[in-house]
Design a protein around this motif. Structure first.
Motif, PDB file in Angstrom:
ATOM      1  N   ILE A  75       0.845  -1.199   0.000  1.00  0.00           N
ATOM      2  CA  ILE A  75       0.000   0.000   0.000  1.00  0.00           C
ATOM      3  C   ILE A  75       0.881   1.250   0.000  1.00  0.00           C
ATOM      4  CG2 ILE A  75      -1.648   1.320   1.396  1.00  0.00           C
ATOM      5  CD1 ILE A  75      -2.959  -1.382   2.116  1.00  0.00           C
ATOM      6  N   ASP A  76       2.048   1.190   0.631  1.00  0.00           N
ATOM      7  CA  ASP A  76       2.955   2.339   0.627  1.00  0.00           C
ATOM      8  C   ASP A  76       3.357   2.728  -0.792  1.00  0.00           C
ATOM      9  OD1 ASP A  76       2.867   2.545   3.339  1.00  0.00           O
ATOM     10  OD2 ASP A  76       4.996   2.260   3.668  1.00  0.00           O
ATOM     11  N   TYR A  77       3.582   1.738  -1.664  1.00  0.00           N
ATOM     12  CA  TYR A  77       3.930   2.058  -3.049  1.00  0.00           C
ATOM     13  C   TYR A  77       2.728   2.647  -3.766  1.00  0.00           C
ATOM     14  CZ  TYR A  77       5.105   1.616  -7.958  1.00  0.00           C
ATOM     15  OH  TYR A  77       5.285   1.882  -9.291  1.00  0.00           O
ATOM     16  N   LEU A  78       1.539   2.078  -3.562  1.00  0.00           N
ATOM     17  CA  LEU A  78       0.335   2.620  -4.192  1.00  0.00           C
ATOM     18  C   LEU A  78       0.134   4.079  -3.787  1.00  0.00           C
ATOM     19  CD1 LEU A  78      -2.272   2.153  -5.890  1.00  0.00           C
ATOM     20  CD2 LEU A  78      -3.378   1.523  -3.759  1.00  0.00           C
ATOM     21  N   LEU A  79       0.390   4.387  -2.523  1.00  0.00           N
ATOM     22  CA  LEU A  79       0.195   5.751  -2.023  1.00  0.00           C
ATOM     23  C   LEU A  79       1.409   6.645  -2.269  1.00  0.00           C
ATOM     24  CD1 LEU A  79      -1.701   4.988   1.302  1.00  0.00           C
ATOM     25  CD2 LEU A  79      -2.647   5.703  -0.904  1.00  0.00           C
ATOM     26  N   ASN A  80       2.445   6.116  -2.957  1.00  0.00           N
ATOM     27  CA  ASN A  80       3.643   6.874  -3.327  1.00  0.00           C
ATOM     28  C   ASN A  80       4.432   7.350  -2.109  1.00  0.00           C
ATOM     29  OD1 ASN A  80       5.239   7.812  -5.577  1.00  0.00           O
ATOM     30  ND2 ASN A  80       4.649   9.877  -5.045  1.00  0.00           N
ATOM     31  N   LEU A  81       4.417   6.546  -1.051  1.00  0.00           N
ATOM     32  CA  LEU A  81       5.161   6.890   0.160  1.00  0.00           C
ATOM     33  C   LEU A  81       6.547   6.262   0.168  1.00  0.00           C
ATOM     34  CD1 LEU A  81       2.316   6.396   2.785  1.00  0.00           C
ATOM     35  CD2 LEU A  81       3.079   8.537   1.740  1.00  0.00           C
ATOM     36  N   GLY A  82       6.619   5.009  -0.281  1.00  0.00           N
ATOM     37  CA  GLY A  82       7.893   4.318  -0.257  1.00  0.00           C
ATOM     38  C   GLY A  82       7.841   3.014  -1.016  1.00  0.00           C
ATOM     39  N   ILE A  83       9.020   2.431  -1.224  1.00  0.00           N
ATOM     40  CA  ILE A  83       9.136   1.148  -1.895  1.00  0.00           C
ATOM     41  C   ILE A  83       9.696   0.151  -0.888  1.00  0.00           C
ATOM     42  CG2 ILE A  83      10.315  -0.140  -3.722  1.00  0.00           C
ATOM     43  CD1 ILE A  83      10.287   2.363  -5.416  1.00  0.00           C
ATOM     44  N   THR A  84       8.905  -0.867  -0.576  1.00  0.00           N
ATOM     45  CA  THR A  84       9.338  -1.914   0.347  1.00  0.00           C
ATOM     46  C   THR A  84      10.159  -2.952  -0.405  1.00  0.00           C
ATOM     47  OG1 THR A  84       7.457  -3.352  -0.044  1.00  0.00           O
ATOM     48  CG2 THR A  84       7.188  -1.654   1.669  1.00  0.00           C
ATOM     49  N   MET A  85      10.749  -3.867   0.320  1.00  0.00           N
ATOM     50  CA  MET A  85      11.481  -4.962  -0.304  1.00  0.00           C
ATOM     51  C   MET A  85      10.561  -5.760  -1.222  1.00  0.00           C
ATOM     52  SD  MET A  85      14.382  -6.298  -0.540  1.00  0.00           S
ATOM     53  CE  MET A  85      15.119  -7.806  -1.110  1.00  0.00           C
ATOM     54  N   SER A  86       9.329  -5.962  -0.813  1.00  0.00           N
ATOM     55  CA  SER A  86       8.359  -6.678  -1.641  1.00  0.00           C
ATOM     56  C   SER A  86       8.097  -5.925  -2.950  1.00  0.00           C
ATOM     57  CB  SER A  86       7.051  -6.865  -0.867  1.00  0.00           C
ATOM     58  OG  SER A  86       6.070  -7.457  -1.684  1.00  0.00           O
ATOM     59  N   ASP A  87       7.939  -4.597  -2.875  1.00  0.00           N
ATOM     60  CA  ASP A  87       7.744  -3.788  -4.078  1.00  0.00           C
ATOM     61  C   ASP A  87       8.954  -3.914  -5.004  1.00  0.00           C
ATOM     62  OD1 ASP A  87       5.315  -2.711  -3.042  1.00  0.00           O
ATOM     63  OD2 ASP A  87       6.447  -1.174  -1.974  1.00  0.00           O
ATOM     64  N   TRP A  88      10.144  -3.843  -4.409  1.00  0.00           N
ATOM     65  CA  TRP A  88      11.386  -3.934  -5.169  1.00  0.00           C
ATOM     66  C   TRP A  88      11.439  -5.245  -5.957  1.00  0.00           C
ATOM     67  CZ3 TRP A  88      15.074  -1.021  -6.951  1.00  0.00           C
ATOM     68  CH2 TRP A  88      16.321  -1.551  -7.273  1.00  0.00           C
ATOM     69  N   ILE A  89      11.157  -6.350  -5.274  1.00  0.00           N
ATOM     70  CA  ILE A  89      11.177  -7.656  -5.932  1.00  0.00           C
ATOM     71  C   ILE A  89      10.105  -7.723  -7.019  1.00  0.00           C
ATOM     72  CG2 ILE A  89      10.716 -10.123  -5.567  1.00  0.00           C
ATOM     73  CD1 ILE A  89      12.040  -9.732  -2.756  1.00  0.00           C
TER      74      ILE A  89
END
Length: 183
Positions: A75-89
């Motif tokens: 949800i952080d990536y969807l909201l443009n707050l941050g990129i988690t390790m999961s988003d990165w992968i």
């Protein structure tokens, strides 16, 4: 500011498909797109599920590597707050198969000069403790190296083809407005 339109563009999912999948009206989706309101947690989770499954399918179609289990955006990536390790992968999985051996990386820039590249999962964890902050209160967040006297670096998401060539893909992946960096 959110990445809803970015994710629609990346995954090629139309507004109509989202409206149908979530059983909402188009006006509500458009309100979310322009940050007029924020979806509920359940709606955010449903949106993430829709986009994650499309990126997963893209990776399966384009990658020659074995399929990782449970690709999921945050949800952080969807909201443009941050990129988690999961988003990165997930982003690496979805894009790299289409990039002819180019890699998704984070590049650190000092006065416009590329000084460091983070491309592996391990480097991502070491550099960002598994969480790259995109913005705070709507403003792009520079990288502050606490291990080097709090030196401030500009950073970008890069498509790295070789040691000598990269392309700034930040604007394709996140909504935060920033000057594009080119080689």
């Amino acid at each position: 500011m959110n990445n809803l339109k970015k994710l629609q563009k990346i995954t090629q999912i139309s507004s109509e498909e989202i409206v149908d999948a979530l059983d909402i009206n188009l006006e509500l989706l458009q309100e979310w797109q322009r940050d007029g309101s924020v979806p509920t947690v359940a709606e955010l989770e449903a949106l993430i599920g829709i986009f994650s499954s499309q990126l997963d399918a893209r990776g399966i179609e384009l990658q020659t590597a074995n399929h990782p289990i449970h690709i999921r955006l945050s949800i952080d990536y969807l909201l443009n707050l941050g990129i988690t390790m999961s988003d990165w992968i997930t982003l690496k999985w979805a894009f790299e198969g289409d990039w002819n051996n180019a890699k998704l990386a984070v590049g650190f820039f000092d006065q416009g000069k590329l000084t460091r590249i983070v491309s592996s999962n391990q480097e991502f964890v070491e550099a960002f403790a598994g969480y790259l902050i995109l913005q705070t209160e709507g403003e792009f967040e520079p990288y502050i190296d606490e291990f080097d006297n709090d030196k401030i670096y500009d950073w970008r998401l890069l498509k790295v083809s070789s040691d000598e060539y990269f392309e700034d893909v930040t604007q394709q992946i996140i909504t935060t407005d920033m000057q594009e960096i080119s080689m």
